[in-house]
Design a protein around this motif. Structure first.
Motif, PDB file in Angstrom:
ATOM      1  N   GLU A  36       0.854  -1.186   0.000  1.00 33.67           N
ATOM      2  CA  GLU A  36       0.000   0.000   0.000  1.00 33.67           C
ATOM      3  C   GLU A  36       0.891   1.239   0.000  1.00 33.67           C
ATOM      4  N   THR A  37       0.408   2.296  -0.634  1.00 31.83           N
ATOM      5  CA  THR A  37       1.111   3.581  -0.639  1.00 31.83           C
ATOM      6  C   THR A  37       0.157   4.622  -0.076  1.00 31.83           C
ATOM      7  N   VAL A  38       0.633   5.395   0.899  1.00 32.43           N
ATOM      8  CA  VAL A  38      -0.212   6.402   1.535  1.00 32.43           C
ATOM      9  C   VAL A  38       0.446   7.770   1.391  1.00 32.43           C
ATOM     10  N   SER A  39      -0.367   8.811   1.506  1.00 41.08           N
ATOM     11  CA  SER A  39       0.160  10.169   1.418  1.00 41.08           C
ATOM     12  C   SER A  39       0.832  10.546   2.735  1.00 41.08           C
ATOM     13  N   ILE A  40       1.549  11.653   2.711  1.00 36.08           N
ATOM     14  CA  ILE A  40       2.251  12.112   3.909  1.00 36.08           C
ATOM     15  C   ILE A  40       1.251  12.470   5.006  1.00 36.08           C
ATOM     16  N   LEU A  41       0.180  13.160   4.632  1.00 34.87           N
ATOM     17  CA  LEU A  41      -0.828  13.558   5.618  1.00 34.87           C
ATOM     18  C   LEU A  41      -1.473  12.342   6.273  1.00 34.87           C
ATOM     19  N   TYR A  42      -1.789  11.335   5.476  1.00 28.36           N
ATOM     20  CA  TYR A  42      -2.370  10.110   6.022  1.00 28.36           C
ATOM     21  C   TYR A  42      -1.381   9.418   6.969  1.00 28.36           C
ATOM     22  N   ALA A  43      -0.103   9.425   6.592  1.00 24.69           N
ATOM     23  CA  ALA A  43       0.914   8.784   7.434  1.00 24.69           C
ATOM     24  C   ALA A  43       1.091   9.537   8.750  1.00 24.69           C
ATOM     25  N   ILE A  44       0.973  10.867   8.717  1.00 26.18           N
ATOM     26  CA  ILE A  44       1.115  11.644   9.947  1.00 26.18           C
ATOM     27  C   ILE A  44      -0.079  11.422  10.865  1.00 26.18           C
ATOM     28  N   VAL A  45      -1.284  11.424  10.293  1.00 23.52           N
ATOM     29  CA  VAL A  45      -2.496  11.317  11.104  1.00 23.52           C
ATOM     30  C   VAL A  45      -2.718   9.890  11.599  1.00 23.52           C
ATOM     31  N   PHE A  46      -2.641   8.913  10.690  1.00 21.79           N
ATOM     32  CA  PHE A  46      -2.999   7.545  11.049  1.00 21.79           C
ATOM     33  C   PHE A  46      -1.795   6.614  11.188  1.00 21.79           C
ATOM     34  N   GLY A  47      -0.638   7.052  10.748  1.00 16.87           N
ATOM     35  CA  GLY A  47       0.549   6.202  10.789  1.00 16.87           C
ATOM     36  C   GLY A  47       0.687   5.401   9.509  1.00 16.87           C
ATOM     37  N   ALA A  48       1.907   5.099   9.151  1.00 15.92           N
ATOM     38  CA  ALA A  48       2.147   4.373   7.901  1.00 15.92           C
ATOM     39  C   ALA A  48       1.983   2.866   8.094  1.00 15.92           C
ATOM     40  N   ASP A  49       2.397   2.346   9.240  1.00 15.12           N
ATOM     41  CA  ASP A  49       2.243   0.928   9.575  1.00 15.12           C
ATOM     42  C   ASP A  49       2.760   0.011   8.468  1.00 15.12           C
ATOM     43  N   GLY A  50       3.990   0.250   8.030  1.00 18.71           N
ATOM     44  CA  GLY A  50       4.612  -0.617   7.043  1.00 18.71           C
ATOM     45  C   GLY A  50       4.312  -0.265   5.606  1.00 18.71           C
ATOM     46  N   ALA A  51       3.465   0.720   5.362  1.00 19.91           N
ATOM     47  CA  ALA A  51       3.142   1.108   4.001  1.00 19.91           C
ATOM     48  C   ALA A  51       4.182   2.105   3.488  1.00 19.91           C
ATOM     49  N   CYS A  52       4.286   2.220   2.197  1.00 17.86           N
ATOM     50  CA  CYS A  52       5.182   3.203   1.600  1.00 17.86           C
ATOM     51  C   CYS A  52       4.503   4.576   1.634  1.00 17.86           C
ATOM     52  N   ILE A  53       5.323   5.607   1.757  1.00 17.98           N
ATOM     53  CA  ILE A  53       4.788   6.970   1.811  1.00 17.98           C
ATOM     54  C   ILE A  53       5.043   7.639   0.475  1.00 17.98           C
ATOM     55  N   GLU A  54       3.999   8.180  -0.090  1.00 19.81           N
ATOM     56  CA  GLU A  54       4.081   8.844  -1.386  1.00 19.81           C
ATOM     57  C   GLU A  54       4.757  10.206  -1.222  1.00 19.81           C
ATOM     58  N   MET A  55       5.796  10.463  -1.974  1.00 22.14           N
ATOM     59  CA  MET A  55       6.537  11.719  -1.878  1.00 22.14           C
ATOM     60  C   MET A  55       6.312  12.563  -3.128  1.00 22.14           C
ATOM     61  N   SER A  56       5.065  12.801  -3.473  1.00 24.91           N
ATOM     62  CA  SER A  56       4.757  13.623  -4.636  1.00 24.91           C
ATOM     63  C   SER A  56       4.518  15.060  -4.202  1.00 24.91           C
ATOM     64  N   THR A  57       4.475  15.952  -5.167  1.00 25.79           N
ATOM     65  CA  THR A  57       4.233  17.364  -4.874  1.00 25.79           C
ATOM     66  C   THR A  57       2.859  17.557  -4.241  1.00 25.79           C
ATOM     67  N   ALA A  58       1.871  16.871  -4.740  1.00 23.61           N
ATOM     68  CA  ALA A  58       0.519  16.997  -4.193  1.00 23.61           C
ATOM     69  C   ALA A  58       0.469  16.511  -2.741  1.00 23.61           C
ATOM     70  N   SER A  59       1.162  15.450  -2.448  1.00 26.44           N
ATOM     71  CA  SER A  59       1.176  14.915  -1.088  1.00 26.44           C
ATOM     72  C   SER A  59       1.865  15.889  -0.130  1.00 26.44           C
ATOM     73  N   ILE A  60       2.985  16.465  -0.564  1.00 21.77           N
ATOM     74  CA  ILE A  60       3.712  17.425   0.278  1.00 21.77           C
ATOM     75  C   ILE A  60       2.888  18.691   0.490  1.00 21.77           C
ATOM     76  N   LEU A  61       2.278  19.212  -0.571  1.00 19.16           N
ATOM     77  CA  LEU A  61       1.471  20.437  -0.457  1.00 19.16           C
ATOM     78  C   LEU A  61       0.224  20.223   0.392  1.00 19.16           C
ATOM     79  N   THR A  62      -0.362  19.054   0.327  1.00 24.02           N
ATOM     80  CA  THR A  62      -1.523  18.763   1.162  1.00 24.02           C
ATOM     81  C   THR A  62      -1.144  18.752   2.641  1.00 24.02           C
TER      82      THR A  62
END
Length: 92
Positions: free
Chosen positions: A7-33
């Motif tokens: 699974e790939t999650v955005s940065i905001l999702y990883a901060i709020v809910f935690g990544a729990d072994g998932a990859c974190i998406e490092m796109s411009t939209a994810s960073i700006l969100t």
């Protein structure tokens, strides 16, 4: 270190809910969100901090002198600092 991700999650999702072994998406939209959400939280915190500071630094209301009898010699109270005052200094 860089294994396959289920699974790939955005940065905001990883901060709020935690990544729990998932990859974190490092796109411009994810960073700006994530940055936009952070800025909204900062603005809300400033609003509440200003209101709290205003309450903490507010001076108590002056206590009006009630010992003067309003039905005495003076028919009304007039502020001498007021421009159109009935009682005013001649120096202007």
């Amino acid at each position: 270190m860089f294994g396959n991700c289920a699974e790939t999650v955005s940065i905001l999702y990883a901060i709020v809910f935690g990544a729990d072994g998932a990859c974190i998406e490092m796109s411009t939209a994810s960073i700006l969100t994530a940055f936009g959400a952070f800025m909204v939280l900062v603005v809300i915190a400033q609003f509440f901090a200003r209101r709290l500071w205003q309450k903490l630094t507010q001076r108590p209301a002056p206590i009006e002198d009630t010992s003067i009898d309003p039905s005495g010699d003076t028919p009304f109270r007039d502020d001498p600092n007021y421009r159109d005052s009935a009682i005013r200094s001649t120096k202007r």
